[in-house]
Scaffold this motif. Structure first.
Motif, PDB file in Angstrom:
ATOM      1  N   HIS A  82      -7.763  40.560 -18.477  1.00 14.58           N
ATOM      2  CA  HIS A  82      -8.006  39.236 -18.427  1.00 14.58           C
ATOM      3  C   HIS A  82      -9.101  38.010 -18.451  1.00 14.58           C
ATOM      4  O   HIS A  82      -9.471  37.436 -17.426  1.00 14.58           O
ATOM      5  CB  HIS A  82      -6.751  38.189 -17.856  1.00 14.58           C
TER       6      HIS A  82
ATOM      7  N   HIS B 297     -11.779  35.452 -21.341  1.00 19.49           N
ATOM      8  CA  HIS B 297     -11.731  34.978 -22.964  1.00 19.49           C
ATOM      9  C   HIS B 297     -13.112  34.302 -22.953  1.00 19.49           C
ATOM     10  O   HIS B 297     -13.891  33.727 -22.036  1.00 19.49           O
ATOM     11  CB  HIS B 297     -10.949  33.224 -22.738  1.00 19.49           C
TER      12      HIS B 297
ATOM     13  N   HIS C  40       0.189  33.898 -20.973  1.00 12.46           N
ATOM     14  CA  HIS C  40      -0.139  33.390 -19.703  1.00 12.46           C
ATOM     15  C   HIS C  40       1.095  32.962 -19.478  1.00 12.46           C
ATOM     16  O   HIS C  40       1.701  31.883 -19.979  1.00 12.46           O
ATOM     17  CB  HIS C  40      -0.868  32.112 -19.828  1.00 12.46           C
TER      18      HIS C  40
ATOM     19  N   HIS D 200      -1.952  35.950 -14.876  1.00 17.47           N
ATOM     20  CA  HIS D 200      -1.996  35.312 -13.298  1.00 17.47           C
ATOM     21  C   HIS D 200      -0.471  35.345 -12.481  1.00 17.47           C
ATOM     22  O   HIS D 200      -0.725  35.970 -11.712  1.00 17.47           O
ATOM     23  CB  HIS D 200      -1.904  34.001 -13.762  1.00 17.47           C
TER      24      HIS D 200
ATOM     25  N   ASP E 182     -10.384  36.312 -15.524  1.00 22.23           N
ATOM     26  CA  ASP E 182     -10.469  34.399 -16.371  1.00 22.23           C
ATOM     27  C   ASP E 182     -11.669  34.317 -17.024  1.00 22.23           C
ATOM     28  O   ASP E 182     -12.620  35.497 -16.880  1.00 22.23           O
ATOM     29  CB  ASP E 182      -9.473  33.713 -15.639  1.00 22.23           C
TER      30      ASP E 182
HETATM   31 ZN   LIG Z   1      -6.643  32.403 -19.018  1.00 25.61          ZN
END
Ligand SMILES: [Zn+2]
Length: 506
Positions: free
Chosen positions: A64, A66, A244, A281, A332
């Motif tokens: 995960h 970005h 998410h 998460h 993340d």
């Molecule tokens: Zn995220």
């Protein structure tokens, strides 16, 4: 082209030897592991890599992240998710990022990831105010050139912001509410059309290395038809659906306020959980939610560093494992964790959960965290037939660590040292599909120095834009602060804050 790694210490992560280091040789031909064993001989044309002082392990799957946040590294601190999002994903006054800047941003993020031993990126690309095909193509182009493997979204928010966060509208000034309400959100049809076009244009590019994925932002941020449409489309294309879910206490309260209970049971009720789905998460889940997720074959990406930095809470590692939920690990984005170094995440995952209870049998093991960082992440990315372990028939996505370094001095248990001692500075070679992309610790597929020089030229422009947006979005911060205070003080079904002694909250 064929390669022979001779007599290395190897962590295969296969179902039999798991994370136990063994001395093995590995033969790779046309990007695929064709032999792995103890007494192998190289073929005459094999390129030989001597393995005597080296550790070979599967490349990490960052389950995960970005890449969008690359330019936000080192910018924010002490903001909870909902307030941090207002800065990193500006609600007011944002404008399109040009595709050349998207490409540069992605290239830099990919360079840092590869140097950290990440061979697969699950890159949930969120452009604000919305993503177009040119921007998406720039991400694919950057990763194609870099040689990394990636699932690339396709991130969408298709409900107005004020309907996705509880109480916020009460606390925000009227003119801000009007402006937020007037912002365009794509319709379900628009997004599903975009996704189908993206699958046609990109899915399976670069010899299968690059894949498109659908990514509804969160259950509360999308219309139900979009959630189910995206789930079905992911299954149709054997792709990942990334979303998410229950990252914060505020989101738990959102479920109670707007969906009559758990967001996970809401997703299950509309058919938005599948084996191709990964929940990013998954912190504020009840025991029943965990059973629901496990029964659906849905994975969770655990992102402990981001969760610590944003004060989101501590995921129930052991309960999730016991429920049979497949876990990956993720960094993340660089705005919430400031680094794509998976080894930091691996170490944090191994350490964090030891203080959540005194029973030592419940603590994470090195074998478990290494599995989550490799084969578990591959499973969540719908790539476990392809990567995640070193086995005959799988693609050669691997990292070769130099053992003649301080992290491995003295040599004790190499699996424990990989988790607790190594920080990436021992990484010598990284291969993706059998192709060397990092050699001597440096990326060789693109010119890092040139990419950093290009960034230096454009940095003023980037930071001026960020400063402008921060200033503009200060208008929502006091209201969001009040919302946060109220949501975190509202009783909920579980408590995932450490040290929160207000037992009445549960
Ligand atoms: Zn995220």
């Amino acid at each position: 082209m064929s390669t022979f790694i001779r007599d290395a210490h190897v962590i295969t992560m296969d179902p039999i030897s798991g994370s136990t280091p063994l001395v093995r040789s590995i033969r790779i031909a046309d990007g695929v592991i064709v032999a792995i064993g103890e007494h192998l001989k190289p073929d005459p044309h094999d390129e030989i890599i001597e393995g005597r002082d080296r550790l070979v392990a599967p490349g990490f799957v960052n389950a995960h992240t970005h890449s969008w946040e690359m330019f936000y590294k080192g910018r924010y601190d002490n903001l909870p998710l909902e307030m941090w999002m207002a800065m990193s994903y500006p609600i007011l006054g944002d404008s399109r990022v040009a595709p050349d800047l998207v490409r540069l941003r992605t290239t830099l993020f990919g360079i840092e990831s590869l140097k950290a031993g990440v061979t697969t990126l699950v890159d949930d690309v969120l452009e604000t105010p919305g993503q177009d095909h040119e921007q998406l193509a720039a991400v694919f182009d950057a990763y194609e050139q870099l040689g990394v493997r990636a699932n690339i979204s396709g991130h969408v928010i298709n409900r107005p912001f004020l309907d996705t966060v509880p109480f916020a509208e009460e606390y925000l000034p009227d003119d801000v509410v009007r402006e937020i309400r007037s912002a365009h959100v794509p319709s379900t049809e628009e997004y599903l059309r975009f996704a189908r076009e993206a699958f046609a244009a990109h899915h399976g590019r670069a010899n299968g290395r690059l894949r498109f994925m659908v990514a509804p932002s969160a259950p509360q941020r999308c219309e139900p038809a979009l959630l189910t449409g995206a789930t079905e489309m992911a299954l149709e294309f054997a792709a990942e659906c990334h979303i998410h879910v229950l990252e914060t206490k505020t989101q738990l309260v959102t479920g109670d306020e707007s969906y009559g209970g758990s967001l996970v049971s809401y997703m299950a009720s509309i058919g938005a959980l599948s084996p191709n789905t990964t929940l990013a998460h998954g912190i504020w889940l009840t025991d029943a939610d965990m059973q629901t997720v496990a029964a659906a074959g849905t994975s969770i990406s655990h992102n402990p560093i981001s969760n610590l930095k944003l004060g989101s809470g501590i995921a129930a590692w052991r309960k999730l494992q016991n429920a049979g939920v497949n876990l990956g690990l993720g960094t993340d984005g660089c705005s919430s964790s400031d680094s794509p170094r998976m080894l930091d995440v691996v170490k944090t995952a191994a350490l964090l959960h030891k203080v959540t209870e005194p029973d030592i049998d419940q603590w994470p093991t090195v074998a478990e965290v290494l599995a989550a960082a490799t084969i578990g992440g591959a499973r969540s990315a719908v790539l476990d037939d392809v990567v995640g372990s070193l086995e005959v028939g799988k693609q050669a996505d691997l990292v070769i660590y130099d053992l003649e370094t301080m992290a491995f001095t003295p040599r004790q248990k190499l699996d424990l040292q990989l988790v607790y001692s190594e920080n990436g500075s021992s990484i010598d070679i990284v291969m993706v599909q059998g192709r060397v992309v990092v050699a001597g610790g440096e990326v060789i597929t693109v010119d890092e120095r040139a990419a950093r020089a290009e960034l230096a030229e454009r940095l003023d422009e980037i930071i001026e834009r960020q400063d402008r947006l921060d200033e503009r979005n200060q208008a929502v911060m006091p209201g969001l602060a009040r919302m946060y205070e109220r949501a975190t003080s509202t009783p909920g079904a579980v408590n995932r804050f450490s040290g929160d002694e207000r037992a009445w909250l549960v």
